[in-house]
Each structure stands twice: as C-alpha cells, then as structure tokens.
Scaffold this active site. Structure first.
Site, PDB file in Angstrom:
ATOM      1  CG  HIS A 201       8.682  -5.738  -4.897  1.00 46.71           C
ATOM      2  ND1 HIS A 201       7.866  -5.365  -5.499  1.00 46.71           N
ATOM      3  CD2 HIS A 201       8.078  -6.213  -3.398  1.00 46.71           C
ATOM      4  CE1 HIS A 201       6.900  -5.070  -4.805  1.00 46.71           C
ATOM      5  NE2 HIS A 201       7.533  -5.691  -3.688  1.00 46.71           N
TER       6      HIS A 201
ATOM      7  CG  HIS B 193       8.572  -1.149  -2.712  1.00 47.35           C
ATOM      8  ND1 HIS B 193       9.311  -2.398  -2.979  1.00 47.35           N
ATOM      9  CD2 HIS B 193       7.088  -1.224  -2.165  1.00 47.35           C
ATOM     10  CE1 HIS B 193       8.522  -3.701  -1.458  1.00 47.35           C
ATOM     11  NE2 HIS B 193       7.721  -2.782  -1.364  1.00 47.35           N
TER      12      HIS B 193
ATOM     13  CB  CYS C  17      -5.147 -10.124   6.895  1.00 46.56           C
ATOM     14  SG  CYS C  17      -3.876 -10.120   5.360  1.00 46.56           S
TER      15      CYS C  17
ATOM     16  CB  CYS D 286      -4.644  -6.788   4.034  1.00 52.88           C
ATOM     17  SG  CYS D 286      -4.911  -7.890   3.051  1.00 52.88           S
TER      18      CYS D 286
ATOM     19  CB  CYS E  97      -5.683 -12.755   3.001  1.00 54.57           C
ATOM     20  SG  CYS E  97      -4.836 -11.755   2.481  1.00 54.57           S
TER      21      CYS E  97
ATOM     22  CG  HIS F 224      -0.431 -11.188   2.502  1.00 50.01           C
ATOM     23  ND1 HIS F 224      -2.558  -9.778   1.972  1.00 50.01           N
ATOM     24  CD2 HIS F 224       0.406 -10.251   2.549  1.00 50.01           C
ATOM     25  CE1 HIS F 224      -1.574  -9.057   2.137  1.00 50.01           C
ATOM     26  NE2 HIS F 224      -0.353  -9.250   2.294  1.00 50.01           N
TER      27      HIS F 224
ATOM     28  CE  LYS G 113       0.083 -10.019  -4.196  1.00 50.67           C
ATOM     29  NZ  LYS G 113      -0.508 -10.005  -3.108  1.00 50.67           N
TER      30      LYS G 113
ATOM     31  CE  LYS H 273      11.469 -11.643   0.567  1.00 50.04           C
ATOM     32  NZ  LYS H 273      10.846 -10.524   1.042  1.00 50.04           N
TER      33      LYS H 273
HETATM   34  N1  MSP Z   1       2.355   1.167   3.800  1.00 51.16           N
HETATM   35  C1  MSP Z   1       1.420   0.789   3.214  1.00 51.16           C
HETATM   36  C2  MSP Z   1       1.518   2.554   2.430  1.00 51.16           C
HETATM   37  C3  MSP Z   1       1.192   3.792   3.098  1.00 51.16           C
HETATM   38  S1  MSP Z   1       1.124   4.406   2.661  1.00 51.16           S
HETATM   39  C4  MSP Z   1      -0.108   5.907   3.745  1.00 51.16           C
HETATM   40  C5  MSP Z   1       2.168  -0.379   2.199  1.00 51.16           C
HETATM   41  N2  MSP Z   1       3.128  -0.750   1.636  1.00 51.16           N
HETATM   42  S2  MSP Z   1       3.354  -1.650   0.847  1.00 51.16           S
HETATM   43  O1  MSP Z   1       4.703  -1.612   0.338  1.00 51.16           O
HETATM   44  O2  MSP Z   1       2.672  -2.424   0.798  1.00 51.16           O
HETATM   45  O3  MSP Z   1       3.667  -1.140  -0.307  1.00 51.16           O
HETATM   46  C6  MSP Z   1       4.079   0.589  -0.820  1.00 51.16           C
HETATM   47  C7  MSP Z   1       3.861   0.818  -2.137  1.00 51.16           C
HETATM   48  O4  MSP Z   1       3.789   0.373  -3.273  1.00 51.16           O
HETATM   49  C8  MSP Z   1       2.002   0.564  -2.856  1.00 51.16           C
HETATM   50  O5  MSP Z   1       1.034   2.381  -3.063  1.00 51.16           O
HETATM   51  C9  MSP Z   1       1.740  -0.277  -3.450  1.00 51.16           C
HETATM   52  O6  MSP Z   1       0.287  -0.183  -3.971  1.00 51.16           O
HETATM   53  C10 MSP Z   1       2.781  -1.077  -4.020  1.00 51.16           C
HETATM   54  N3  MSP Z   1       3.344  -1.730  -4.774  1.00 51.16           N
HETATM   55  C11 MSP Z   1       3.869  -2.834  -4.040  1.00 51.16           C
HETATM   56  N4  MSP Z   1       3.784  -4.187  -4.624  1.00 51.16           N
HETATM   57  C12 MSP Z   1       3.420  -3.651  -5.862  1.00 51.16           C
HETATM   58  C13 MSP Z   1       4.433  -3.998  -7.568  1.00 51.16           C
HETATM   59  N5  MSP Z   1       4.363  -5.615  -7.420  1.00 51.16           N
HETATM   60  N6  MSP Z   1       3.257  -3.688  -8.058  1.00 51.16           N
HETATM   61  C14 MSP Z   1       2.439  -2.109  -7.906  1.00 51.16           C
HETATM   62  N7  MSP Z   1       3.296  -1.949  -6.713  1.00 51.16           N
HETATM   63  C15 MSP Z   1       3.010  -1.746  -5.957  1.00 51.16           C
HETATM   64  O7  MSP Z   1       0.985  -0.460   1.351  1.00 51.16           O
END
Ligand code: MSP
Length: 470
Positions: free
Chosen positions: A18, A21, A124, A127, A143, A146, A293, A296
């Site tokens: 999304h 990311h 969790c 997380c 949590c 979530h 935030k 889905k």
């Molecule tokens: N798998 C772990 C990271 C492991 S690093 C050794 C994880 N994955 S995640 O898919 O949840 O998030 C990946 C990255 O995307 C993280 O830096 C997270 O903060 C970022 N984001 C996920 N959703 C986000 C937003 N809505 N906005 C900004 N960044 C976001 O955590």
C-alpha cells in the site's frame, strides 16, 4: 568519495503493498541519489520479510501453501519497488537459503548471550511482538494498532540477554554514536530500553513451523524479528564475508512503529557479534488516508499503482517526498494530491519551464551555464536527512523564479528591443532554474534530467508540457 550503505525495512509478505510502504523506499532512494550526486559510492539494500505467525496464518486462511503465498507477494513488492524508480543494488528474501544459513551462523555466534527459559506472557501476532504485563494492562488486553486481543503464550523459549547490553546501547544512543532521528524519538527509545526485559528469540516448532530452525534444537524456530533484522548484514554476505567496506550502514530507514526493534534488539545483536552500530536510524511517520490509519476494515487503503497511474511516478514522488513530512504522520487524500499536482507541479514548475524556454528560444538568446556549488542550506538539510524540508527549500527557489519573471517582465524587454538586457535577464533566470534543478535531481530524477536537457544546449521548449493538466 565515501562508501555509503543504505538499508530499508523489509516488509511482511502478508499482503499487497500500500502507499505507506513507499516511504522507506522513497526516502532511501533520495538519500542514495543525493550521495551519488555528491560523488559517493552507494550500496542500497531492500528485501522481504517472509517468516512468522502472521504470514503463516494468512496463507492458511487463504488455503494456499505458505511458500507459494509469499512468492506471489514478493513479485507484487518487487514490481512496486521497480515502479517507484528506486535504485536499489541488493535484494534479500528471508527465505533465501543463503540468508537462512547466515542467520543460523549468527545465532551460533550469539550463543554466549542466549539462554533457555519458560515464557509465560502475551504476544501480538499483528506486531509480531512480545508484550509486557504493563502494556497488557494499559491496553486492556487488546493491541491498539491491530484491534486484536493479545494471545497468551506459555512455552519454553530461547532468550537474548538484553540486560547485558543495556549500558552500551544507552551510551551509544545518548552520544549519537547510534543516531536516532528525529530527535524526539530518541527519548522514547531510551525509555523503552530501560523497561526492556530479555527478549525471547524463538518459538516452539509446535506453535510456529514457518521460520528458520534454531541450530542444534529441532524443536525450536527463530523469532521472526531476529531473522529479519539480520537481513541488513546477511545481504552483505556476513558472516563469511568481511563486510567492513560497507558496514556500519550510513542510514537505516524504518517506520516509527518498528523503531523499537531497531533501537533495542538490533543493537544488542550487533554488540554480541562485535559489529559496530549503524550510524543513523532514520524513522519516518505514518502515511494516513483521509486522516486515519489505513486499514482494510475501514476500507481506506490506497494502492500505490493507482496513484502512479493517475499522474505518473514523478507526481507520486513529489507528493510523498514533499507533502508527507519526513518524520511525522501526514495525510494522503486524492484532493490534496490533485491540488499539489495542478498548483505546484503543473503551475510552479511545468509552466515555468515552458514559459522560460519559449522566451529564450523565440528571442534566440544564448544561455551560458554557470557552474555553482550546491547551496549550503540544502547540503545541511540533506546531510541531516531532513528531506521534506530540503525539498521545500528547492521549491521555494522555483517559486522565486516565477516571482522574478513577473517582476523583471522579460517580454517588455523583448518588445522594446533591449536585447542585451533581455539576454542578461533570461540568462539569470535560466541559471537560477538550473541551480534549483541540480538540487531537485534526487527527488524528481526524470524531471530534473528533462529540464537539464531543455536548457543544456540550444534551448527548445518541450513539445509536451512536463506536467499536463487534466
Ligand atoms: N517486517 C517488518 C520490518 C522488518 S525490518 C527488519 C515490518 N513490515 S511491515 O510490512 O509492517 O512494514 C514495512 C515498513 O513499512 C515499515 O518501515 C513500516 O513502518 C512501513 N509502513 C507500513 N505502513 C505504513 C504507513 N501507513 N505509513 C508509513 N509507513 C508504513 O514492519
């Protein structure tokens, strides 16, 4: 010429990407392009986090074998990262055989700091984190991120002795040897460190099958964060390669939600491995969708491809690098995105290029390009990872050129035949634009290249506006 190693968090492969990311990649890409521009040699790693309960559960729910499920998601993420125009040099999947083998080697090296004990507490899965009794009580057992009740675990696990490393980690954070940005997160991390118990770093295989086996214990699987954090060095070939050419990383880009893992478990692992800390942990805020935030269940998840398709990649990068604050939560709405595109990209920049190039071309003016050093203010912001502020600085310069055109009215000089004055005026304006354009390059590489081409030789206005309005 310095060697610069930049890393991005590796996303969980439990769904499609999304827009949130995009943050890690966009920020890291700006950082990488900036360093290349100033002559540094850059290595940039990206990857995918593929183990853990969350992913296993999701695949099970969908009735798909886990490996097949992660393979499909990895393809979606790779496509997404490529679409973002990100110039990464290395890619690691935590299911790569090399990564798994290296993580096992890392475990063995850490074994003096690992012990086995009974764990009874909360977890969790969203997380992928163990939760303290205090947090459990503060959040009434659910949590907040979530909206799921914490799960009770009672099992035998391996632990990493965070307690042995606390003093060293605290000193490194306090002295900025391990720089945490933004500054206000540093205090939060120091407080979390004080409270942090030894961390459980494994799960019984009976509870979690999808993970890297613990060496020497076939009944245990590694905790997903232990496996994931190691990616930053396994991708360099650690432990069999000498990684000192690239490690410590210059900057690790992570979201604020996962800064805690990078400020406690990761430094503890590095101390245990006798490796230096990364020089900076740069944590960004969250991208909100209509002030909330993205979720889905709320139905406000925005897909990055949709945004890119609407006005192209440069518009996407523009919005995410300037209007999403580097360090704070910021909002995405289609309305804000459209406004930024029309009023800023199309008007401030697109029109400026068209107008200026047309006047130079029509009046047959020769442009002598001045070579100028990058502005000190810009360098300072970029070196401090203040990317959205640096982008604001560049944009102000662009808006100033528009103001100057209106003040200096070159069309009047053309009309009255004051050729010398006209040439001086247009040379000044074109050089101002080329100067701003140099600093624009890490943010909007394609646009900056086009602008440099337009004004670089014999000036001809672009056939198509750079940012056509709908
Ligand atoms: N798998 C772990 C990271 C492991 S690093 C050794 C994880 N994955 S995640 O898919 O949840 O998030 C990946 C990255 O995307 C993280 O830096 C997270 O903060 C970022 N984001 C996920 N959703 C986000 C937003 N809505 N906005 C900004 N960044 C976001 O955590």
């Amino acid at each position: 010429m310095a060697k610069v190693y930049i890393t991005t968090a590796i996303p969980y492969m439990n769904g499609a990407p999304h827009i949130g990311h995009a943050m890690d990649y966009c920020l890291a890409d700006v950082c990488a392009r900036y360093h290349k521009m100033i002559g540094d040699e850059v290595r940039f790693s990206a990857g995918t986090d593929e183990h853990g309960n969350k992913i296993e559960q999701k695949a099970r729910e969908l009735g798909v074998p886990v490996k097949q499920y992660v393979d499909e998601n990895v393809e979606k993420f790779k496509e997404f990262i490529n679409k973002l125009g990100v110039e990464y040099t290395d890619f690691v999947r935590t299911t790569d055989a090399d990564h798994e083998r290296r993580v096992q080697e890392i475990w063995k090296k850490l074994s003096p700091y690992i012990y086995k004990a009974k764990y009874a507490g909360w977890y969790c899965t969203g997380c992928e984190r163990y939760v303290t009794e205090k947090e459990y009580e503060e959040n009434d057992g659910v949590c907040p991120d979530h909206q799921k009740p914490y799960e009770k675990f009672e099992e035998e696990n391996y632990y990493l002795k965070i307690s042995e490393f606390k003093d060293e980690i605290r000193a490194a954070i306090e002295s900025d040897e391990l720089l945490i940005l933004p500054e206000f997160r540093k205090k939060e991390m120091l407080a979390l460190l004080e409270e942090s118990p030894d961390v459980s770093i494994s799960r019984p295989k009976s509870q979690l099958d999808w993970g890297v086996p613990v060496p020497g214990d076939e009944n245990q699987v590694m905790y997903v964060w232990m496996d994931a954090l190691a990616n930053y060095i396994t991708v360099l070939g650690y432990p069999e390669n000498d990684i000192s050419e690239w490690w410590p990383a210059t900057a690790e880009f992570v979201g604020k939600d996962i800064l805690r893992f990078h400020s406690i478990i990761w430094p503890a692992m590095l101390i245990g491995l006798k490796l230096p800390f990364p020089k900076a942990l740069v944590s960004h805020g969250m991208v909100l969708s209509n002030g909330q935030k993205m979720s889905k269940s709320i139905g406000n998840v925005v897909g990055p491809m949709e945004v890119i398709e609407k006005h192209g990649l440069e518009a996407f990068r523009y919005y995410f690098l300037r209007h999403i604050d580097t360090f704070d939560d910021s909002d995405f709405t289609w309305e804000k995105f459209e406004n930024a595109y029309n009023n800023e990209l199309a008007n401030d920049l697109g029109n400026l290029v068209q107008r200026l190039a047309t006047m130079i071309h029509k009046n047959n003016i020769e442009i002598k390009i001045e070579d100028r050093e990058l502005a000190a203010e810009y360098l300072e912001l970029m070196n401090n990872f203040e990317f959205s502020k640096a982008f604001d600085y560049v944009w102000e310069r662009i808006q100033n050129i528009n103001r100057k055109i209106d003040e200096e009215k070159p069309w009047m000089l053309a009309k009255s035949g004051e050729v010398e004055k006209l040439s001086l005026c247009l040379n000044g304006l074109a050089n101002e634009l080329l100067f701003a354009n140099k600093m624009l390059l890490p943010f909007l590489p394609e646009t900056a290249t086009k602008i440099a081409d337009v004004f670089g030789g014999e000036v001809t206005p672009p056939e198509q506006p750079l940012f056509p309005k709908n």
